[in-house]
Design an enzyme around this catalytic site. Sequence first.
Site, PDB file in Angstrom:
ATOM      1  N   TYR A  50      40.566  -1.235  15.940  1.00 50.31           N
ATOM      2  CA  TYR A  50      39.661  -1.941  16.836  1.00 50.31           C
ATOM      3  C   TYR A  50      38.620  -0.982  17.414  1.00 50.31           C
ATOM      4  O   TYR A  50      38.958  -0.046  18.141  1.00 50.31           O
ATOM      5  CB  TYR A  50      40.421  -2.656  17.964  1.00 50.31           C
ATOM      6  CG  TYR A  50      41.438  -3.694  17.482  1.00 50.31           C
ATOM      7  CD1 TYR A  50      41.388  -4.201  16.176  1.00 50.31           C
ATOM      8  CD2 TYR A  50      42.436  -4.168  18.312  1.00 50.31           C
ATOM      9  CE1 TYR A  50      42.310  -5.146  15.730  1.00 50.31           C
ATOM     10  CE2 TYR A  50      43.363  -5.114  17.870  1.00 50.31           C
ATOM     11  CZ  TYR A  50      43.292  -5.592  16.569  1.00 50.31           C
ATOM     12  OH  TYR A  50      44.201  -6.516  16.135  1.00 50.31           O
ATOM     13  N   LEU A 199      44.171 -18.890  20.008  1.00 54.58           N
ATOM     14  CA  LEU A 199      43.162 -19.872  20.447  1.00 54.58           C
ATOM     15  C   LEU A 199      42.168 -20.165  19.331  1.00 54.58           C
ATOM     16  O   LEU A 199      41.112 -20.756  19.574  1.00 54.58           O
ATOM     17  CB  LEU A 199      42.417 -19.346  21.689  1.00 54.58           C
ATOM     18  CG  LEU A 199      43.266 -19.213  22.951  1.00 54.58           C
ATOM     19  CD1 LEU A 199      42.511 -18.475  24.047  1.00 54.58           C
ATOM     20  CD2 LEU A 199      43.713 -20.594  23.456  1.00 54.58           C
ATOM     21  N   LYS A 240      43.060 -13.042  23.463  1.00 57.96           N
ATOM     22  CA  LYS A 240      42.142 -12.020  23.985  1.00 57.96           C
ATOM     23  C   LYS A 240      41.169 -12.674  24.946  1.00 57.96           C
ATOM     24  O   LYS A 240      40.603 -13.722  24.644  1.00 57.96           O
ATOM     25  CB  LYS A 240      41.378 -11.365  22.830  1.00 57.96           C
ATOM     26  CG  LYS A 240      40.356 -10.314  23.260  1.00 57.96           C
ATOM     27  CD  LYS A 240      38.952 -10.884  23.383  1.00 57.96           C
ATOM     28  CE  LYS A 240      37.970  -9.904  23.997  1.00 57.96           C
ATOM     29  NZ  LYS A 240      36.650 -10.512  24.224  1.00 57.96           N
ATOM     30  N   ASN A 250      45.104 -18.381  30.888  1.00 60.12           N
ATOM     31  CA  ASN A 250      45.968 -18.218  29.711  1.00 60.12           C
ATOM     32  C   ASN A 250      47.395 -17.880  30.117  1.00 60.12           C
ATOM     33  O   ASN A 250      48.353 -18.431  29.563  1.00 60.12           O
ATOM     34  CB  ASN A 250      45.400 -17.137  28.789  1.00 60.12           C
ATOM     35  CG  ASN A 250      44.034 -17.542  28.214  1.00 60.12           C
ATOM     36  OD1 ASN A 250      43.648 -18.709  28.288  1.00 60.12           O
ATOM     37  ND2 ASN A 250      43.302 -16.592  27.655  1.00 60.12           N
TER      38      ASN A 250
HETATM   39  N1  LIG Z   1      47.217  -8.225  13.325  1.00 60.63           N
HETATM   40  C1  LIG Z   1      46.046  -8.719  12.995  1.00 60.63           C
HETATM   41  O1  LIG Z   1      45.622  -8.650  11.824  1.00 60.63           O
HETATM   42  C2  LIG Z   1      45.206  -9.389  14.045  1.00 60.63           C
HETATM   43  C3  LIG Z   1      44.098 -10.167  13.661  1.00 60.63           C
HETATM   44  C4  LIG Z   1      43.347 -10.787  14.653  1.00 60.63           C
HETATM   45  C5  LIG Z   1      43.698 -10.640  15.994  1.00 60.63           C
HETATM   46  N2  LIG Z   1      44.762  -9.833  16.342  1.00 60.63           N
HETATM   47  C6  LIG Z   1      45.142  -9.651  17.775  1.00 60.63           C
HETATM   48  O2  LIG Z   1      45.242 -10.911  18.394  1.00 60.63           O
HETATM   49  C7  LIG Z   1      44.393 -10.969  19.537  1.00 60.63           C
HETATM   50  C8  LIG Z   1      43.893 -12.374  19.798  1.00 60.63           C
HETATM   51  O3  LIG Z   1      43.194 -12.888  18.691  1.00 60.63           O
HETATM   52  P1  LIG Z   1      41.603 -13.084  18.676  1.00 60.63           P
HETATM   53  O4  LIG Z   1      40.970 -12.164  19.637  1.00 60.63           O
HETATM   54  O5  LIG Z   1      41.225 -13.004  17.243  1.00 60.63           O
HETATM   55  O6  LIG Z   1      41.373 -14.604  19.080  1.00 60.63           O
HETATM   56  P2  LIG Z   1      41.875 -15.583  20.251  1.00 60.63           P
HETATM   57  O7  LIG Z   1      42.716 -14.867  21.222  1.00 60.63           O
HETATM   58  O8  LIG Z   1      42.392 -16.789  19.591  1.00 60.63           O
HETATM   59  O9  LIG Z   1      40.500 -15.971  20.920  1.00 60.63           O
HETATM   60  C9  LIG Z   1      39.717 -15.052  21.616  1.00 60.63           C
HETATM   61  C10 LIG Z   1      38.395 -15.729  21.983  1.00 60.63           C
HETATM   62  O10 LIG Z   1      38.641 -16.832  22.852  1.00 60.63           O
HETATM   63  C11 LIG Z   1      37.932 -16.666  24.080  1.00 60.63           C
HETATM   64  N3  LIG Z   1      38.872 -17.127  25.136  1.00 60.63           N
HETATM   65  C12 LIG Z   1      40.004 -16.554  25.545  1.00 60.63           C
HETATM   66  N4  LIG Z   1      40.610 -17.277  26.508  1.00 60.63           N
HETATM   67  C13 LIG Z   1      39.805 -18.339  26.704  1.00 60.63           C
HETATM   68  C14 LIG Z   1      39.877 -19.457  27.583  1.00 60.63           C
HETATM   69  N5  LIG Z   1      40.899 -19.624  28.423  1.00 60.63           N
HETATM   70  N6  LIG Z   1      38.873 -20.376  27.531  1.00 60.63           N
HETATM   71  C15 LIG Z   1      37.835 -20.235  26.669  1.00 60.63           C
HETATM   72  N7  LIG Z   1      37.716 -19.211  25.809  1.00 60.63           N
HETATM   73  C16 LIG Z   1      38.702 -18.258  25.839  1.00 60.63           C
HETATM   74  C17 LIG Z   1      37.606 -15.197  24.175  1.00 60.63           C
HETATM   75  O11 LIG Z   1      36.393 -14.973  24.838  1.00 60.63           O
HETATM   76  P3  LIG Z   1      36.252 -14.017  26.151  1.00 60.63           P
HETATM   77  O12 LIG Z   1      36.831 -12.671  25.812  1.00 60.63           O
HETATM   78  O13 LIG Z   1      34.772 -13.992  26.342  1.00 60.63           O
HETATM   79  O14 LIG Z   1      36.994 -14.718  27.241  1.00 60.63           O
HETATM   80  C18 LIG Z   1      37.454 -14.808  22.714  1.00 60.63           C
HETATM   81  O15 LIG Z   1      36.153 -15.108  22.256  1.00 60.63           O
HETATM   82  C19 LIG Z   1      43.284  -9.967  19.173  1.00 60.63           C
HETATM   83  O16 LIG Z   1      42.521  -9.600  20.296  1.00 60.63           O
HETATM   84  C20 LIG Z   1      44.106  -8.861  18.580  1.00 60.63           C
HETATM   85  O17 LIG Z   1      44.730  -8.097  19.600  1.00 60.63           O
HETATM   86  C21 LIG Z   1      45.533  -9.247  15.391  1.00 60.63           C
END
Ligand SMILES: NC(=O)c1ccc[n+]([C@@H]2O[C@H](COP(=O)([O-])OP(=O)(O)OC[C@H]3O[C@@H](n4cnc5c(N)ncnc54)[C@H](OP(=O)(O)O)[C@@H]3O)[C@@H](O)[C@H]2O)c1
Length: 282
Positions: A50, A199, A240, A250
């Site tokens: 990251y 999400l 995230k 969340n």
């Molecule tokens: N192992 C892997 O290959 C892998 C792959 C992908 C992700 N990950 C991990 O999983 C974590 C989460 O996945 P992700 O970041 O891909 O997606 P996610 O958590 O599904 O979504 C994050 C997005 O949703 C927004 N958000 C968060 N809470 C919200 C709420 N209550 N209302 C409206 N919007 C909201 C955030 O914006 P704001 O920040 O602007 O609030 C961000 O744009 C990553 O950060 C990472 O640590 C791991």
Amino acid sequence: MDRASLFKGPAIGLGTWQMGERASAAGAEVAAILHALERGIRLIDTAEMYADGESERRVGEALKHWGVARREAITLVTKVLPHNASRDGTVRACEDSLRRLGVDYVDVYLLHWQGSHAFERTLEGFAALRERGLIRHWGVSNFDVSPLQRWLDTEARLGLASGCATNQVYYSLLARGPEFDLLPAMAEQHMPLMAYTPLGSGALARDKRLAAIAAPLGVTAAQLALAWVIRSGQVVAIPKSSHPARIDENLAAAELTLTPEVLKQIDALFVPPVRKVSLAMV
Ligand SMILES: NC(=O)c1ccc[n+]([C@@H]2O[C@H](COP(=O)([O-])OP(=O)(O)OC[C@H]3O[C@@H](n4cnc5c(N)ncnc54)[C@H](OP(=O)(O)O)[C@@H]3O)[C@@H](O)[C@H]2O)c1
């Protein structure tokens, strides 16, 4: 190992992908991570990948403010990139992550996804790190049922049985595939699943149909999506957000229990898998 023994605190953690990408956002991101810890989140997920290590630095900065004395209360997760996952490469990558995080050990160290290094070599690296106390547990990420079984067989061959603590995969209402076979296979191993992108990268928080089910319950679409992901007790989720109010929103989802009626309404919108679906990756 069951979920509660591996992951301290609530089943909602904090993801940090895309943190560390902009210097101008540093203050807000460190403050968001610190806010999450102060509000009771105890699971922080990051990775050497990251922002080329900058996400780990943000987490490290927040941990410094949080205080080393309270370090033990947190489950800190980071990941080795597949191309670094030779025996020595894994050890070096972890040492670099520890320096960026400013801690003596990580709680759970994951192979980010399968690459070309043999599982044996990565496992030798993980075992060496555990021996030195630099990691407490190891695990994998983006492993479907067959590679997970091969990984577990390799552990058994190397005398490292029960080593793999978790598998972090894409699991959300938009990616229900793991329910068909991966979750049951992991339940058999008493292995909790760490759900990433719970999400749907924010899409579920904006989903009007989900919001319509959530509103009468007095919750938001994001909270419903997160409560749904963790409903079995076998799953932790790592949404995230860099916004304190969203982090609070969340985290509150960890307290929600969904009735069979609500689950039925959700199933009508996001249909459960009836056959094998290959594991999706973000
Ligand atoms: N192992 C892997 O290959 C892998 C792959 C992908 C992700 N990950 C991990 O999983 C974590 C989460 O996945 P992700 O970041 O891909 O997606 P996610 O958590 O599904 O979504 C994050 C997005 O949703 C927004 N958000 C968060 N809470 C919200 C709420 N209550 N209302 C409206 N919007 C909201 C955030 O914006 P704001 O920040 O602007 O609030 C961000 O744009 C990553 O950060 C990472 O640590 C791991």
